[in-house]
Design a protein around this motif. Sequence first.
Motif, mmCIF file in Angstrom:
data_model
loop_
_atom_site.group_PDB
_atom_site.id
_atom_site.type_symbol
_atom_site.label_atom_id
_atom_site.label_comp_id
_atom_site.label_asym_id
_atom_site.label_seq_id
_atom_site.Cartn_x
_atom_site.Cartn_y
_atom_site.Cartn_z
ATOM 1 N N ARG A 245 -19.482 -23.377 44.890
ATOM 2 C CA ARG A 245 -20.190 -23.227 46.066
ATOM 3 C C ARG A 245 -19.413 -22.564 47.127
ATOM 4 N N LYS A 246 -18.103 -22.670 47.178
ATOM 5 C CA LYS A 246 -17.213 -22.015 48.127
ATOM 6 C C LYS A 246 -17.264 -20.608 48.055
ATOM 7 N N ASN A 247 -17.380 -20.144 46.891
ATOM 8 C CA ASN A 247 -17.718 -18.657 46.652
ATOM 9 C C ASN A 247 -18.875 -17.912 46.783
ATOM 10 N N GLU A 248 -19.819 -18.839 47.188
ATOM 11 C CA GLU A 248 -21.356 -18.330 47.552
ATOM 12 C C GLU A 248 -21.800 -18.898 48.913
ATOM 13 N N LEU A 249 -21.320 -18.411 49.864
ATOM 14 C CA LEU A 249 -21.709 -18.987 51.411
ATOM 15 C C LEU A 249 -23.314 -18.334 51.793
ATOM 16 N N PHE A 250 -23.970 -19.284 52.464
ATOM 17 C CA PHE A 250 -25.138 -18.764 52.852
ATOM 18 C C PHE A 250 -24.921 -18.073 54.376
ATOM 19 N N LYS A 251 -25.943 -17.462 54.697
ATOM 20 C CA LYS A 251 -25.879 -16.929 56.120
ATOM 21 C C LYS A 251 -25.567 -17.737 57.191
ATOM 22 N N GLY A 252 -24.520 -17.504 58.137
ATOM 23 C CA GLY A 252 -24.210 -18.376 59.091
ATOM 24 C C GLY A 252 -23.090 -19.368 58.912
ATOM 25 N N GLU A 253 -22.452 -19.346 57.366
ATOM 26 C CA GLU A 253 -21.694 -20.498 56.983
ATOM 27 C C GLU A 253 -20.250 -19.732 56.916
ATOM 28 N N ASN A 254 -19.152 -20.649 57.168
ATOM 29 C CA ASN A 254 -17.788 -19.995 56.896
ATOM 30 C C ASN A 254 -17.133 -21.069 56.127
ATOM 31 N N LYS A 255 -16.054 -20.792 55.736
ATOM 32 C CA LYS A 255 -15.308 -21.808 54.584
ATOM 33 C C LYS A 255 -15.255 -23.198 55.507
ATOM 34 N N ARG A 256 -15.082 -23.294 56.752
ATOM 35 C CA ARG A 256 -14.948 -24.793 57.140
ATOM 36 C C ARG A 256 -16.473 -25.439 57.558
ATOM 37 N N GLN A 257 -17.353 -24.470 57.841
ATOM 38 C CA GLN A 257 -18.743 -25.261 58.073
ATOM 39 C C GLN A 257 -19.869 -24.498 57.014
ATOM 40 N N ARG A 258 -20.234 -25.351 56.369
ATOM 41 C CA ARG A 258 -21.164 -25.095 55.250
ATOM 42 C C ARG A 258 -22.267 -26.128 55.319
ATOM 43 N N LEU A 259 -23.437 -25.678 54.715
ATOM 44 C CA LEU A 259 -24.728 -26.538 54.680
ATOM 45 C C LEU A 259 -24.455 -27.208 53.233
ATOM 46 N N GLY A 260 -25.054 -28.365 53.577
ATOM 47 C CA GLY A 260 -24.995 -29.421 52.241
ATOM 48 C C GLY A 260 -26.040 -28.859 51.157
ATOM 49 N N ARG B 270 -11.026 -32.045 61.766
ATOM 50 C CA ARG B 270 -11.453 -30.642 62.463
ATOM 51 C C ARG B 270 -11.142 -29.492 61.599
ATOM 52 N N PHE B 271 -10.103 -29.213 61.008
ATOM 53 C CA PHE B 271 -9.822 -28.277 60.240
ATOM 54 C C PHE B 271 -9.930 -27.887 58.910
ATOM 55 N N GLY B 272 -9.828 -29.378 58.213
ATOM 56 C CA GLY B 272 -10.126 -29.347 56.669
ATOM 57 C C GLY B 272 -9.032 -30.242 56.116
ATOM 58 N N LYS B 273 -9.211 -30.889 55.047
ATOM 59 C CA LYS B 273 -8.160 -31.653 54.325
ATOM 60 C C LYS B 273 -7.054 -30.723 53.828
ATOM 61 N N TYR B 274 -5.917 -31.376 53.912
ATOM 62 C CA TYR B 274 -4.497 -30.750 53.742
ATOM 63 C C TYR B 274 -4.011 -29.776 54.608
ATOM 64 N N THR B 275 -4.588 -29.572 55.800
ATOM 65 C CA THR B 275 -4.128 -28.847 57.053
ATOM 66 C C THR B 275 -2.800 -29.329 57.415
ATOM 67 N N VAL B 276 -2.412 -30.522 57.331
ATOM 68 C CA VAL B 276 -1.068 -30.887 57.243
ATOM 69 C C VAL B 276 -0.757 -31.941 56.105
ATOM 70 N N CYS B 277 0.100 -31.682 55.577
ATOM 71 C CA CYS B 277 0.623 -32.598 54.421
ATOM 72 C C CYS B 277 1.981 -32.710 54.079
ATOM 73 N N HIS B 278 2.514 -33.625 53.558
ATOM 74 C CA HIS B 278 3.779 -33.986 53.265
ATOM 75 C C HIS B 278 4.444 -32.887 52.494
ATOM 76 N N ALA B 279 5.741 -32.526 52.854
ATOM 77 C CA ALA B 279 6.426 -31.517 52.033
ATOM 78 C C ALA B 279 6.643 -31.932 50.681
ATOM 79 N N ALA B 280 6.459 -33.144 50.357
ATOM 80 C CA ALA B 280 6.332 -33.472 48.730
ATOM 81 C C ALA B 280 5.438 -33.030 48.042
ATOM 82 N N SER B 281 4.173 -32.942 48.771
ATOM 83 C CA SER B 281 2.971 -32.495 47.954
ATOM 84 C C SER B 281 2.678 -30.842 48.250
ATOM 85 N N LEU B 282 3.512 -30.338 48.865
ATOM 86 C CA LEU B 282 3.683 -28.846 48.990
ATOM 87 C C LEU B 282 3.613 -27.984 47.683
#
Length: 437
Positions: A414-429, A384-396
């Motif tokens: 691609r993350k630096n160039e968002l299309f209209k209506g996109e955000n960091k979690r919801q982006r077009l392919g 729901r919120f993206g990879k590594y939202t929760v991670c083990h302390a060893a990886s911190l």
Amino acid sequence: MNNAPLTIRSWPRAILHLDADAFFASCEQAVHPELRGKPVITGKERGIVAAASYEAKAKGITRGVSLHDVKKICPDAIIVPSDYETYSLFSVRMFEILRRFSPDVEEYSVDEAFVDLTGLRRSFHGPYRMIAKKMQETIETELRITVSIGVSLSKVLAKIGSKHNKPHGLTIIPGRDIHVFLEELPVEKVWGIGPNTAAFLGKFGIKTALQFARKDEKFIQKYLSKPYQEIWHELNGRSVYPVVTESKSSYQSISKTKTFTPPSDDETFVFAQLSKNLENACIKARRYKLSATRLILFLRTQEFRDAGMEIKLDRATSYPIDLFGPLREGFDQIYKPRVLYRQTGVVLAGLMPETQVQYTLFDDTGKIERFSKIYTAVDKVSERFGKYTVCHAASLPVKLQTQHEGERGDTPERKNELFKGENKRQRLGLPVLNVKV
């Protein structure tokens, strides 16, 4: 020896193989048109060439060459860090284009595909060459990258065709012309035949693909195992390998590696990289409901020297919390202080369906059940919120330090160039092609 050419005059099957030309470098040139026509190299974050444009290849640059040597060979080379998210988006778009022409598309790798064209001449009102040409032109128009295509009666022959005239090649190998493409082709260049098999065949005077294809079937069955018998059939125009359209759902092993710059001799940071590898591998194992019975880990130094070890697990699992103990023990045995490390890796091996895992009388089934609930929740949060939202302390420590300092870092283009209506979690392919919306 029978010198008659292989003659199969019809198209019992029509298999297309597509191979993108210098894919990673071509994606960079598509996103950054100012790089077109220039020697572009990706892999700055790794210290070695990951991919080279054809302009760079023409100057003698090959994959795996150190960037230090690149500057000697080609002083004007433009070296950029890899942007794998953008490359994967180009790949997705490329496969989507292929599916407009045929539903039978096999995603063989990020930049290769097999397509079954059998029977489509009627739908497209033209020969297979025309269909392949339209595919090629559509990809080049929409994605601004070039691809090479081979079309023939089998996968092996189609792959020979796609390699025949790179870059931007289109090669059709009908049954009547198979011998023309095989007579000068070294047998070791055939897909699936390695150097050891080629050396073995050489003892029987078999140097070319055509000599191999013309050998009597009794010879093939006597001296070669099933995979090479299948290649022999494919070279003779008999399609044995199907185009597999389903996504891969089973694995013998799962590996995850990470190269980082600058290299580090910080024990905590290097172990954190290894821990992150483990978490990534376990995420994939749980996705396919698999459990590992063996754990393999390795470290690579800045001088490209590897140290690793394999650990047999007491119980099959896909939960990192079960594996951090063995991982730490293995790490302590192979890690050397004051040595610069540039890459870590983990392999989950001996995978088996989690439904087949047998527990012993000494296993704490209650604790295992709690772990199952915890990681099910972690996977849902990540989804729901993206990879590594929760991670083990060893990886911190990995999250607290940039992976490639001074370069693109962990933020792909691609993350630096968002299309209209996109955000960091919801982006077009969609890949960025220098278009602002």
